[in-house]
Design a protein around this motif. Structure first.
Motif, PDB file in Angstrom:
ATOM      1  N   ALA A   1       0.806  -1.122   0.131  1.00  0.00           N
ATOM      2  CA  ALA A   1      -0.060   0.008  -0.167  1.00  0.00           C
ATOM      3  C   ALA A   1       0.740   1.264   0.075  1.00  0.00           C
ATOM      4  CB  ALA A   1      -0.932  -0.064   1.377  1.00  0.00           C
ATOM      5  N   VAL A   2       1.723   1.286   0.909  1.00  0.00           N
ATOM      6  CA  VAL A   2       2.730   2.701   1.128  1.00  0.00           C
ATOM      7  C   VAL A   2       3.707   2.646  -0.010  1.00  0.00           C
ATOM      8  CG1 VAL A   2       4.215   3.882   2.694  1.00  0.00           C
ATOM      9  CG2 VAL A   2       2.242   2.522   3.435  1.00  0.00           C
ATOM     10  N   MET A   3       4.319   1.595  -0.354  1.00  0.00           N
ATOM     11  CA  MET A   3       5.328   1.611  -1.166  1.00  0.00           C
ATOM     12  C   MET A   3       4.789   2.247  -2.847  1.00  0.00           C
ATOM     13  SD  MET A   3       8.645   1.525  -2.196  1.00  0.00           S
ATOM     14  CE  MET A   3       9.673   0.384  -1.455  1.00  0.00           C
ATOM     15  N   PRO A   4       3.720   1.428  -3.209  1.00  0.00           N
ATOM     16  CA  PRO A   4       3.217   1.901  -4.502  1.00  0.00           C
ATOM     17  C   PRO A   4       2.702   3.613  -4.461  1.00  0.00           C
ATOM     18  CG  PRO A   4       2.296  -0.109  -4.042  1.00  0.00           C
ATOM     19  CD  PRO A   4       3.000   0.219  -2.558  1.00  0.00           C
ATOM     20  N   LEU A   5       2.364   4.227  -3.248  1.00  0.00           N
ATOM     21  CA  LEU A   5       1.707   5.265  -3.137  1.00  0.00           C
ATOM     22  C   LEU A   5       3.254   6.415  -3.184  1.00  0.00           C
ATOM     23  CD1 LEU A   5      -0.046   7.637  -2.352  1.00  0.00           C
ATOM     24  CD2 LEU A   5       0.337   7.177   0.182  1.00  0.00           C
ATOM     25  N   PHE A   6       4.399   5.895  -2.558  1.00  0.00           N
ATOM     26  CA  PHE A   6       5.635   6.461  -2.959  1.00  0.00           C
ATOM     27  C   PHE A   6       5.851   6.624  -4.374  1.00  0.00           C
ATOM     28  CE2 PHE A   6       7.025   5.714   1.851  1.00  0.00           C
ATOM     29  CZ  PHE A   6       6.751   6.685   1.913  1.00  0.00           C
ATOM     30  N   GLY A   7       6.066   5.536  -5.045  1.00  0.00           N
ATOM     31  CA  GLY A   7       6.205   5.467  -6.345  1.00  0.00           C
ATOM     32  C   GLY A   7       5.325   6.345  -7.541  1.00  0.00           C
TER      33      GLY A   7
ATOM     34  N   GLN B   1       2.150 -11.750   1.173  1.00  0.00           N
ATOM     35  CA  GLN B   1       2.147 -10.619   0.308  1.00  0.00           C
ATOM     36  C   GLN B   1       1.659 -11.051  -1.335  1.00  0.00           C
ATOM     37  OE1 GLN B   1       5.817  -8.626   0.201  1.00  0.00           O
ATOM     38  NE2 GLN B   1       5.690  -7.481   2.212  1.00  0.00           N
ATOM     39  N   THR B   2       1.952 -12.162  -1.676  1.00  0.00           N
ATOM     40  CA  THR B   2       1.911 -12.782  -2.736  1.00  0.00           C
ATOM     41  C   THR B   2       0.303 -12.949  -2.876  1.00  0.00           C
ATOM     42  OG1 THR B   2       4.171 -13.740  -3.045  1.00  0.00           O
ATOM     43  CG2 THR B   2       2.509 -14.386  -4.674  1.00  0.00           C
ATOM     44  N   LEU B   3      -0.239 -13.586  -1.794  1.00  0.00           N
ATOM     45  CA  LEU B   3      -1.746 -13.589  -1.831  1.00  0.00           C
ATOM     46  C   LEU B   3      -2.595 -12.229  -2.219  1.00  0.00           C
ATOM     47  CD1 LEU B   3      -1.986 -16.343   0.845  1.00  0.00           C
ATOM     48  CD2 LEU B   3      -2.569 -16.743  -1.289  1.00  0.00           C
ATOM     49  N   VAL B   4      -2.094 -11.425  -1.228  1.00  0.00           N
ATOM     50  CA  VAL B   4      -2.590  -9.922  -1.174  1.00  0.00           C
ATOM     51  C   VAL B   4      -2.455  -9.226  -2.668  1.00  0.00           C
ATOM     52  CG1 VAL B   4      -2.784  -7.883   0.029  1.00  0.00           C
ATOM     53  CG2 VAL B   4      -2.656 -10.149   1.389  1.00  0.00           C
ATOM     54  N   ALA B   5      -1.325  -9.542  -2.903  1.00  0.00           N
ATOM     55  CA  ALA B   5      -0.768  -8.645  -4.128  1.00  0.00           C
ATOM     56  C   ALA B   5      -1.691  -9.028  -5.330  1.00  0.00           C
ATOM     57  CB  ALA B   5       0.558  -9.102  -4.572  1.00  0.00           C
ATOM     58  N   ALA B   6      -2.466 -10.395  -5.378  1.00  0.00           N
ATOM     59  CA  ALA B   6      -3.274 -10.810  -6.225  1.00  0.00           C
ATOM     60  C   ALA B   6      -4.556  -9.854  -6.439  1.00  0.00           C
ATOM     61  CB  ALA B   6      -3.652 -12.081  -6.257  1.00  0.00           C
ATOM     62  N   VAL B   7      -4.609  -8.978  -5.223  1.00  0.00           N
ATOM     63  CA  VAL B   7      -5.849  -8.020  -5.378  1.00  0.00           C
ATOM     64  C   VAL B   7      -5.429  -6.795  -5.524  1.00  0.00           C
ATOM     65  CG1 VAL B   7      -7.673  -7.176  -3.850  1.00  0.00           C
ATOM     66  CG2 VAL B   7      -7.176  -9.688  -3.883  1.00  0.00           C
ATOM     67  N   THR B   8      -4.161  -6.309  -4.714  1.00  0.00           N
ATOM     68  CA  THR B   8      -3.670  -5.049  -4.867  1.00  0.00           C
ATOM     69  C   THR B   8      -3.033  -4.644  -6.130  1.00  0.00           C
ATOM     70  OG1 THR B   8      -1.596  -5.697  -3.689  1.00  0.00           O
ATOM     71  CG2 THR B   8      -3.653  -5.144  -2.356  1.00  0.00           C
ATOM     72  N   MET B   9      -2.138  -5.320  -6.730  1.00  0.00           N
ATOM     73  CA  MET B   9      -1.466  -5.128  -8.038  1.00  0.00           C
ATOM     74  C   MET B   9      -2.621  -4.649  -9.165  1.00  0.00           C
ATOM     75  SD  MET B   9       1.872  -7.205  -8.466  1.00  0.00           S
ATOM     76  CE  MET B   9       2.217  -6.112  -9.596  1.00  0.00           C
ATOM     77  N   PRO B  10      -3.724  -5.408  -9.266  1.00  0.00           N
ATOM     78  CA  PRO B  10      -4.546  -4.999 -10.168  1.00  0.00           C
ATOM     79  C   PRO B  10      -5.160  -3.378  -9.870  1.00  0.00           C
ATOM     80  CG  PRO B  10      -4.950  -7.114  -9.991  1.00  0.00           C
ATOM     81  CD  PRO B  10      -4.059  -6.716  -8.960  1.00  0.00           C
ATOM     82  N   LEU B  11      -5.429  -3.351  -8.636  1.00  0.00           N
ATOM     83  CA  LEU B  11      -6.140  -2.055  -8.010  1.00  0.00           C
ATOM     84  C   LEU B  11      -4.934  -0.957  -8.438  1.00  0.00           C
ATOM     85  CD1 LEU B  11      -7.927  -3.290  -4.761  1.00  0.00           C
ATOM     86  CD2 LEU B  11      -8.859  -2.678  -7.247  1.00  0.00           C
ATOM     87  N   VAL B  12      -3.945  -1.134  -8.082  1.00  0.00           N
ATOM     88  CA  VAL B  12      -2.824  -0.315  -8.175  1.00  0.00           C
ATOM     89  C   VAL B  12      -2.672   0.365  -9.628  1.00  0.00           C
ATOM     90  CG1 VAL B  12      -0.173   0.089  -7.975  1.00  0.00           C
ATOM     91  CG2 VAL B  12      -1.658  -0.802  -6.085  1.00  0.00           C
ATOM     92  N   LEU B  13      -2.535  -0.798 -10.522  1.00  0.00           N
ATOM     93  CA  LEU B  13      -2.115  -0.250 -11.828  1.00  0.00           C
ATOM     94  C   LEU B  13      -3.398   0.170 -12.451  1.00  0.00           C
ATOM     95  CD1 LEU B  13      -0.253  -3.660 -12.673  1.00  0.00           C
ATOM     96  CD2 LEU B  13       0.704  -1.128 -12.422  1.00  0.00           C
ATOM     97  N   LEU B  14      -4.737  -0.177 -12.196  1.00  0.00           N
ATOM     98  CA  LEU B  14      -5.700   0.586 -12.751  1.00  0.00           C
ATOM     99  C   LEU B  14      -5.972   2.052 -12.176  1.00  0.00           C
ATOM    100  CD1 LEU B  14      -8.616  -2.475 -12.249  1.00  0.00           C
ATOM    101  CD2 LEU B  14      -7.561  -1.306 -14.299  1.00  0.00           C
ATOM    102  N   LEU B  15      -5.711   2.265 -10.965  1.00  0.00           N
ATOM    103  CA  LEU B  15      -5.780   3.620 -10.513  1.00  0.00           C
ATOM    104  C   LEU B  15      -4.678   4.350 -11.044  1.00  0.00           C
ATOM    105  CD1 LEU B  15      -6.576   2.852  -6.662  1.00  0.00           C
ATOM    106  CD2 LEU B  15      -7.893   3.881  -8.449  1.00  0.00           C
ATOM    107  N   ALA B  16      -3.482   3.850 -11.261  1.00  0.00           N
ATOM    108  CA  ALA B  16      -2.272   4.551 -11.841  1.00  0.00           C
ATOM    109  C   ALA B  16      -2.605   4.982 -13.380  1.00  0.00           C
ATOM    110  CB  ALA B  16      -1.249   3.777 -11.754  1.00  0.00           C
ATOM    111  N   ALA B  17      -3.429   4.212 -14.109  1.00  0.00           N
ATOM    112  CA  ALA B  17      -3.739   4.279 -15.334  1.00  0.00           C
ATOM    113  C   ALA B  17      -4.652   5.394 -15.643  1.00  0.00           C
ATOM    114  CB  ALA B  17      -4.135   3.092 -15.924  1.00  0.00           C
TER     115      ALA B  17
END
Length: 308
Positions: free
Chosen positions: A236-242, A292-308
């Protein structure tokens, strides 16, 4: 979204395979240690040398990407170290456990990132991720070796110990070798490239199998503060920094997507190997990687969609 899931689901299945093999007793504890060393000192360096050596850094916004990535790492490092006294006082997280929290918060899974970049951006994505390899791997390994030297041993490291730990780290010298080949244009024979490719292709499955072998699934049913804090900080925090630093610097297009991929993937499988090598809490590290790998299956699509 399918590309992200297609890259993450196989990682979960390989972790599960390692866990099953270990519980069946097909490989003993000492044998696992030998496999871990092969992955850490031979297989991971091969894929890093091959990727870095073949990338044309002049054709991509390497400086802007590197600046965003490095600033994000420094911001997360400062935040996590600032939280250490609170984690110790409030939750009893000792030095070795904190070192695993720190690795979980700062490191990135290069192989998952490369797979997702290839799926989403094609060959250009792999080239862009090579910038992240050069910018992040040496810096993260130096920072994490220093943190492990300090917190896993329970005492401030001397200069000799720090130098020795860094000299032994194969991810640092393999990045240097790849850069040297890239810059000098050294014409390696075809059999050399083929050898690196064969070794590199084994790095991801063997490294992730080792993670599964050291896993205690029971603890995931009751995630404690160390496990939870590492997962929140990384996903959550690291993608926000990026996002913030890439936006401020003006990174855009596929390069921006590549930065967000690097920032939003789970922590690195070789963090478990480093914890084993340097006295960190390896079982906790394995749990962090799996959660993290389990949770990333949910968070990564959200992060990349929001970033787009």
């Amino acid at each position: 979204m399918n590309g992200i899931l297609n890259a993450l689901v196989p990682v979960l299945l390989v972790i599960a395979a390692g866990h099953v093999v270990a519980r069946m007793g097909l490989i003993t504890g000492d044998q696992w240690r030998g496999i871990e060393k092969i992955a850490y000192f031979l297989l991971f360096p091969a894929i890093i040398i091959s990727t870095v050596a073949r990338t044309d850094f002049m054709a991509i916004p390497a400086f802007e990407m590197s600046a965003a990535l490095v600033l994000s790492i420094f911001a997360m490092t400062a935040l996590t170290l600032a939280l250490q006294p609170l984690l110790k006082r409030s939750f009893g997280i000792d030095g070795p456990r904190f070192s695993s929290v720190f690795q979980g918060a700062t490191r990135w899974n290069t192989f998952v990132a490369l797979a997702i970049a290839d799926e989403l951006l094609g060959a250009d994505g792999v080239a862009l991720l090579a910038v992240a390899v050069v910018a992040m791997i040496p810096l993260l390994n130096i920072i994490n070796v220093l943190v492990l030297s300090r917190f896993a041993s329970g005492e401030a490291p001397g200069a000799a110990k720090i130098a020795l730990d860094l000299a032994r780290n194969p991810l640092i010298w393999s990045t240097a070798v790849g850069l040297a080949i890239n810059v000098t244009g050294l014409p390696l024979p075809r059999f050399a490239w083929s050898t690196l490719e064969i070794l590199g292709s084994a790095a991801l499955p063997i490294g992730i199998v080792c993670v599964g072998a050291g896993l205690n699934l029971g603890s995931l049913r009751r995630p404690g503060p160390a496990l939870t804090s590492a997962t929140i900080l990384k996903l959550a925090v690291m993608p926000l920094f990026g996002f913030l630093f890439a936006t401020l610097i003006g990174v855009h297009g596929p390069a921006f997507t590549a930065v967000m991929i690097a920032m939003s993937v789970p922590s690195a499988g070789n963090a478990y190997l480093l914890a084993r090598q340097m006295g960190g809490d390896a079982p906790l590290m394995a749990e962090i990687l799996t959660l993290q790998t389990l949770v990333a299956a949910v968070t990564m699509p959200l992060v990349l969609l929001l970033a787009a």
